[in-house]
Every structure is written in structure tokens, then in C-alpha cells.
Design a protein around this motif. Structure first.
Motif, PDB file in Angstrom:
ATOM      1  N   PHE A  48       0.830  -1.201   0.000  1.00  0.00           N
ATOM      2  CA  PHE A  48       0.000   0.000   0.000  1.00  0.00           C
ATOM      3  C   PHE A  48       0.868   1.256   0.000  1.00  0.00           C
ATOM      4  CE2 PHE A  48      -2.213   3.412   2.258  1.00  0.00           C
ATOM      5  CZ  PHE A  48      -3.410   3.484   1.562  1.00  0.00           C
ATOM      6  N   THR A  52       1.119   4.126  -3.074  1.00  0.00           N
ATOM      7  CA  THR A  52       0.539   5.454  -2.846  1.00  0.00           C
ATOM      8  C   THR A  52       1.567   6.550  -2.574  1.00  0.00           C
ATOM      9  OG1 THR A  52       0.191   4.875  -0.510  1.00  0.00           O
ATOM     10  CG2 THR A  52      -1.674   4.556  -2.019  1.00  0.00           C
ATOM     11  N   ILE A  64      -0.044  11.538   1.015  1.00  0.00           N
ATOM     12  CA  ILE A  64      -0.978  10.641   0.347  1.00  0.00           C
ATOM     13  C   ILE A  64      -2.011  11.461  -0.417  1.00  0.00           C
ATOM     14  CG2 ILE A  64      -2.776  10.412   2.121  1.00  0.00           C
ATOM     15  CD1 ILE A  64      -2.535   7.339   1.665  1.00  0.00           C
ATOM     16  N   ARG A  66      -5.879  11.408  -2.364  1.00  0.00           N
ATOM     17  CA  ARG A  66      -7.160  10.771  -2.631  1.00  0.00           C
ATOM     18  C   ARG A  66      -8.205  11.864  -2.778  1.00  0.00           C
ATOM     19  NH1 ARG A  66      -9.918   8.214   2.851  1.00  0.00           N
ATOM     20  NH2 ARG A  66     -10.823  10.191   3.518  1.00  0.00           N
ATOM     21  N   GLN A 187      -6.508   3.735 -10.876  1.00  0.00           N
ATOM     22  CA  GLN A 187      -5.332   4.509 -10.476  1.00  0.00           C
ATOM     23  C   GLN A 187      -5.643   5.985 -10.304  1.00  0.00           C
ATOM     24  OE1 GLN A 187      -1.976   3.294 -13.157  1.00  0.00           O
ATOM     25  NE2 GLN A 187      -1.151   2.503 -11.241  1.00  0.00           N
ATOM     26  N   GLY A 190      -6.003   7.282  -6.756  1.00  0.00           N
ATOM     27  CA  GLY A 190      -4.916   7.533  -5.808  1.00  0.00           C
ATOM     28  C   GLY A 190      -3.681   6.664  -5.918  1.00  0.00           C
ATOM     29  N   PRO A 191      -3.792   5.331  -6.092  1.00  0.00           N
ATOM     30  CA  PRO A 191      -2.576   4.491  -6.160  1.00  0.00           C
ATOM     31  C   PRO A 191      -1.917   4.622  -7.535  1.00  0.00           C
ATOM     32  CG  PRO A 191      -4.528   3.243  -5.465  1.00  0.00           C
ATOM     33  CD  PRO A 191      -5.008   4.523  -6.067  1.00  0.00           C
ATOM     34  N   LEU A 223      -7.366   2.865   1.218  1.00  0.00           N
ATOM     35  CA  LEU A 223      -7.088   4.285   0.992  1.00  0.00           C
ATOM     36  C   LEU A 223      -8.249   5.173   1.414  1.00  0.00           C
ATOM     37  CD1 LEU A 223      -5.336   6.558  -0.191  1.00  0.00           C
ATOM     38  CD2 LEU A 223      -6.232   5.951  -2.459  1.00  0.00           C
ATOM     39  N   SER A 230      -6.095  13.221   2.502  1.00  0.00           N
ATOM     40  CA  SER A 230      -5.028  13.852   1.731  1.00  0.00           C
ATOM     41  C   SER A 230      -4.173  14.721   2.632  1.00  0.00           C
ATOM     42  CB  SER A 230      -5.622  14.713   0.607  1.00  0.00           C
ATOM     43  OG  SER A 230      -6.287  13.925  -0.343  1.00  0.00           O
ATOM     44  N   ARG A 234       3.859   9.788   4.878  1.00  0.00           N
ATOM     45  CA  ARG A 234       4.052   8.337   4.895  1.00  0.00           C
ATOM     46  C   ARG A 234       4.107   7.811   6.322  1.00  0.00           C
ATOM     47  NH1 ARG A 234       6.761   4.682   0.913  1.00  0.00           N
ATOM     48  NH2 ARG A 234       7.294   2.764   2.027  1.00  0.00           N
TER      49      ARG A 234
END
Length: 444
Positions: A48, A52, A64, A66, A187, A190-191, A223, A230, A234
Motif C-alpha cells: 500500500f 501510494t 498521500i 485521494r 489509479q 490515488g494508487p 485508501l 489527503s 508516509r
């Protein structure tokens, strides 16, 4: 046979022609797959974070990304209208399997994700190796062309996801466009990374998976849990990730970590060169040999060796059929041991072994292999693989004198081949010629 296409006995000069009306009307139905992945949540957590917080380019993301609002998707290009059912089926899967509030909209102004048709030649002019792609922060091809040299279209410049544009080529095969929908829409949520080391994801540029997998849906579900938003670093995400995964993926709770070889840029570069149709055959063959060597030296060895061997076998088939046969067999054995008989990679190697079985007169074995792997190909919704397995099966049935069965199997193969290959650039003929080369191995 009047309805026969360039079948498995075709040679390289064979040209595919459009079939009679109605034979290309196949379509994959909507599905909902079971949730969860039976792998250690510790390993899944690392996956994960890699998906991300990193990009294929080697860049890392500081935070991150999203969507923090419901996601609405607009696909207004008339050329993409035939794929509206495919998009609807995918979005339903994302809602049900990943728990993301996502749906289509008829209002482009209210859409977070806009999907636009762009000819394949235009896409190739910008990204020669891409079949389709996403651009964060954009809403149209015209805007992207205006802004493409600016920082704003980079993933690393986003602080949250607010909008994105997906560009798909309408002048490709139904299978390719549908695969692009699956990869780019998921995708875009987010990833953004692609990883060759992951065996069960559409976010892997070896392109064995054409539909979003349970792993992909688990990553999206993770996610979009309320613990994340957002802007989190990490370290902040990692601190919460274990508890989140234990909740959303009970199948992986308490399972031990497994030894895994890391991502390899050298392997990725070699494999991509081997798969590049624009490169010379000599260069591609050398790259495939290098990819196989790199993968064989990984510890532990994983599916990447099988991918390299399969690629090497296809490239060396004409010059050294015996070596190619060994590569196919080794790839099949590796995939069977590591991924199991129901994995799509095992089935991909299986179609080569089935064709070899026909070429050496082992017709019952060819049918057995085809029957074993056709359900796998259907579950993976891979029309090209279905067509190949059916084509080999039909040849074996014909050799055994089962004329009626062979005719029906050939027609089924043609339906799926038209969906998977089309007939615009000889792709169908090339694939059938390669199967023919395998089946005529005993003549070489």
C-alpha cells in the motif's frame, strides 16, 4: 469452412478479415468479486505504501493523495459510448468491493474524473509506450496539451485529488480499451504507482491482468478509510495502517510476513525493451535474455522469472524452437508452483504448452490443457487468452476427427478473437501465426 478465420494452422502471411455480422458481439458481463486477500497484512501494508507514495519514474510523494468528496465520472466522447456498460460495471465494483462513493454523471462540470477519446496516434506522439494515461489536475486533452510542460500536471505537485483526465484511444480493440478503463480509473483514485513485483494487480506493466483484482479493490478500500485523508505523510499513514488493514482485510490478520524480492529497475527496463515492438528483434531478444537473468538472480525467485521466460520463448521461437519450448515449460512450472493452476499467468503459459502438444501429436493433452485454463481466462476476462485456448482446442479436436465439435470451438474462438484483436493491423494474424509455429514444431 466458409466461416473459418486465420486459424491455428495459418502462416505469417495470413490476413484476418472481418467476420460475418454478429460474431464479434461478445461482451464480458458485470461481476462482483469476493473481498479480501489472504496475504499477510504486514506485507500488504508495504504494498500500500509503495503504491501510494511512489511513482514509476522513481519520484516519491510527500503526502498521500485521494478524493475527499464523492467522485463523479464523465465519459462524454461519442466514440466511447459503446463502453458505457463497461464503465458502469467497473464503477459498481468499486462501490461494492472498495466502498468508494463513485458513479457516472452526465454533467461534465460536476465530474472529478473526465474520460476523453483521443486517437492512438496522438497518444503515441506524446507517450510512445502508453496505450492510455491519466493526467491529474486536468479536464481535457486541449488543456493537457496546453499545460503538459508545466508542473501542475505532475502527481508530485498535487496536495489532494480534485480532478483528473483520462485519455483513451477509441481506435483500439474492445479488450484494450476495456483494460485501459480498469487500470486508469482505479489509479486515478490515488494508487498511481506500477510495480512488477506484485503478482495479482492490474497496476503491473507486464499486463497479465486486464481487470481490477481483489488486491486492487483492497488497496482502494484501505485508501478511502476514515483514518486517512489527503496531506498525511508516509509516517502518519504507516502508523495507522496496521489497524486499518486488520479491520478491512481479516483474511490477512495474523499471517506471517513472507520473503519477497524488491522492485528492480534493471528488470523493468529489460522487460519493457523486450516487449517494445518498435525495437529490433535482436535488441528485444537480448533484453528478454537479460530480464530472465536478472529475475533468476532474485532472492527469492518469483513470478517475474516466469514472465521473462514466457517473453523470451515467444521471441526465440522461430530461431530456436526447442529452447523456446523449454522456456514455456519452465514458465508454466514456476507459475503453477508459485501462483497456482487458477492464475492467469499459469493460463498464459498453458496456451503455449497446449499448442506445443498439438504440434507433437498429443491432442488429448492439448484439449486437457485448454479445458483446464479456459475457465481461468474467462474469470480474468481476457478475450485474447480465451481465443487462443479455444483455437488450440479446435485444432486438437479436428485432428481427432471431432469435426462438429471443432467447428463450434473455432467459431467461439473467432468471436473472442475479434473482441481481443480486431483486424485493423494484423494483430490477429500475428497471434495465430505464433500458435501455428508452436504446433508445427515437430516439422522444424
Amino acid at each position: 469452412m466458409a466461416l473459418a478465420f486465420c486459424g491455428v494452422v495459418a502462416m505469417a502471411g495470413c490476413v484476418a478479415h472481418p467476420p460475418p455480422e454478429g460474431l464479434s458481439s461478445v461482451r464480458f458481463g458485470a461481476v462482483t468479486l469476493p473481498q479480501g486477500v489472504a496475504r499477510s497484512n504486514h506485507d500488504l501494508g508495504q504494498d500500500f505504501l509503495d503504491l501510494t507514495f511512489a511513482l514509476e519514474s522513481g519520484e516519491t510523494l510527500k503526502t498521500i493523495l485521494r478524493y475527499e468528496t464523492p467522485v463523479r465520472v464523465y465519459m462524454g466522447s461519442p466514440a466511447l459510448a459503446p463502453y458505457a456498460p463497461d464503465l458502469a460495471a467497473l464503477l459498481k465494483r468499486i462501490r461494492v468491493e472498495a466502498g468508494v462513493d463513485i458513479a457516472t454523471t452526465d454533467d461534465p462540470a460536476s465530474a472529478q474524473i473526465r474520460i476523453e477519446a483521443v486517437p492512438a496516434a496522438e497518444i503515441a506522439r506524446i507517450f510512445p509506450t502508453a496505450a492510455c494515461f491519466i493526467v491529474p489536475g486536468e479536464t481535457s486533452w486541449a488543456d493537457f496539451m496546453r499545460d503538459r510542460d508545466s508542473e501542475q500536471v505532475r502527481w508530485s505537485q498535487q496536495t489532494t485529488l480534485q480532478r483528473a483526465a483520462i485519455f483513451l484511444p477509441p481506435d483500439t480493440t474492445p479488450q484494450d480499451l476495456r483494460d485501459c478503463l480498469n487500470e486508469e480509473v482505479t489509479q486515478a483514485l490515488g494508487p498511481a504507482n506500477d510495480l512488477y513485483r506484485l503478482p495479482d494487480t492490474i497496476w503491473n506493466d507486464d499486463n497479465f491482468h486486464g481487470m481490477a483484482t481483489p488486491f486492487d479493490m483492497l488497496m482502494l478500500r484501505t485508501l478511502y478509510q476514515p483514518e486517512f485523508h489527503s496531506g498525511m505523510t508516509r509516517a502518519e499513514v504507516a502508523a495507522r495502517l496496521g489497524k486499518v488493514l486488520d479491520r478491512v482485510n481479516p483474511a490477512g490478520r495474523g499471517l506471517p510476513r513472507t520473503d519477497r524480492a524488491p522492485e528492480s529497475k534493471a528488470f523493468a527496463t529489460a522487460l519493457e525493451t523486450a516487449l517494445d515492438r518498435g525495437a529490433s528483434h535482436e535488441r528485444r531478444l537480448g533484453a528478454a535474455q537479460l530480464a530472465a537473468q536478472i529475475a533468476a538472480e532474485m532472492r527469492p525467485v518469483d513470478h517475474r522469472l516466469g514472465v521473462a521466460l514466457l517473453t523470451l520463448g515467444r521471441l526465440s521461437l522461430r530461431q530456436d524452437p526447442a529452447a523456446a519450448a523449454q522456456d514455456f515449460s519452465d514458465a508454466y512450472d514456476l507459475f503453477s508452483r508459485q501462483l497456482g493452476p487458477k492464475d492467469v499467468r499459469t493460463a498464459q503459459a498453458g496456451v503455449h504448452l497446449a499448442a506445443l502438444a498439438v504440434g507433437t501429436g498429443q491432442y488429448d493433452l492439448a484439449i486437457q490443457l485448454a479445458n483446464r485454463h479456459i475457465p481461468v481466462a474467462e474469470k480474468a476476462q481476457n478475450a485474447i487468452l480465451i481465443a487462443g485456448l479455444l483455437s488450440v482446442k479446435a485444432e486438437a479436436q479436428s485432428a481427432l476427427g471431432q469435426a462438429d465439435a471443432a467447428r463450434e470451438t473455432r467459431l467461439d474462438s473467432l468471436r473472442w478473437a475479434r473482441y481481443g484483436f480486431g483486424d485493423t493491423d494484423g494483430a490477429l494474424a500475428r497471434e495465430q501465426a505464433q500458435l501455428a509455429a508452436l504446433q508445427h514444431l515437430e516439422q522444424k
